[in-house]
Write a protein that holds these residues in place. Structure first.
Motif, PDB file in Angstrom:
ATOM      1  N   VAL A  66       7.918 -31.062  -2.361  1.00 49.47           N
ATOM      2  CA  VAL A  66       6.906 -31.280  -2.910  1.00 49.47           C
ATOM      3  C   VAL A  66       5.512 -31.527  -1.820  1.00 49.47           C
ATOM      4  O   VAL A  66       4.468 -31.355  -2.205  1.00 49.47           O
ATOM      5  N   ALA A  70       1.786 -30.143  -1.637  1.00 48.56           N
ATOM      6  CA  ALA A  70       0.640 -31.060  -1.753  1.00 48.56           C
ATOM      7  C   ALA A  70      -0.149 -30.640  -0.620  1.00 48.56           C
ATOM      8  O   ALA A  70      -1.364 -30.625  -0.399  1.00 48.56           O
ATOM      9  N   THR A  82       2.962 -35.951  -6.417  1.00 52.13           N
ATOM     10  CA  THR A  82       4.125 -35.619  -5.787  1.00 52.13           C
ATOM     11  C   THR A  82       5.173 -36.542  -6.326  1.00 52.13           C
ATOM     12  O   THR A  82       5.130 -37.781  -6.661  1.00 52.13           O
TER      13      THR A  82
END
Length: 145
Positions: A66, A70, A82
């Motif tokens: 994640v 991002a 996230t």
């Protein structure tokens, strides 16, 4: 039209193609991307003495996955939320979509497991498509990693 776009990730390279499309949609709609990694509950099948280490490894993999989303989306000027959760992947994706008021889910045709590659759609993607209450944008990611 789309304020919140969910991009589930398993950390595989195929997510990059999905993310390209999700970023474009987010830019056109001034939307936020929600990056979600699900620590699959199959870890419960591990021996008791191995379970804690396995969950820690999978959680670390999820945090990295994640974070990659991002970083990429952030560099493109897109806001990102996230999350790493434990559960049954398709159920957790659907639950997250409902809880976070997601407008569209963007997923690849299959994920990292060999079993998923045997079908046209990965089993998780297939189940999300069959059960989602919001549109699911499925991206053909080719032969995978």
């Amino acid at each position: 039209m789309y304020d919140a776009i969910l991009v589930p990730t398993d950390g595989s390279e195929g997510v990059d193609r999905t993310l390209e499309h999700a970023i474009t949609m987010a830019q056109h709609h001034d939307a936020t991307i929600h990056a979600l990694y699900v620590v699959d509950r199959r870890f419960e099948l591990a021996a008791d003495e191995d379970r804690e280490d396995l969950v820690a490894q999978l959680t670390e993999r999820g945090e990295s996955a994640v974070a990659d989303i991002a970083e990429t989306a952030g560099a493109a000027g897109v806001d990102v939320v996230t999350s790493v959760r434990e559960g049954i992947p398709y159920k957790t994706i659907l639950s997250y979509a409902e809880d976070a008021d997601i407008d569209v889910i963007a997923m690849g045709t299959h994920g990292r497991t060999g079993r998923d590659r045997l079908a046209h759609l990965g089993s998780v993607t297939d189940r999300v498509v069959e059960n989602a209450t919001v549109p699911v944008f499925v991206i053909n990611i080719g032969d995978g990693d």
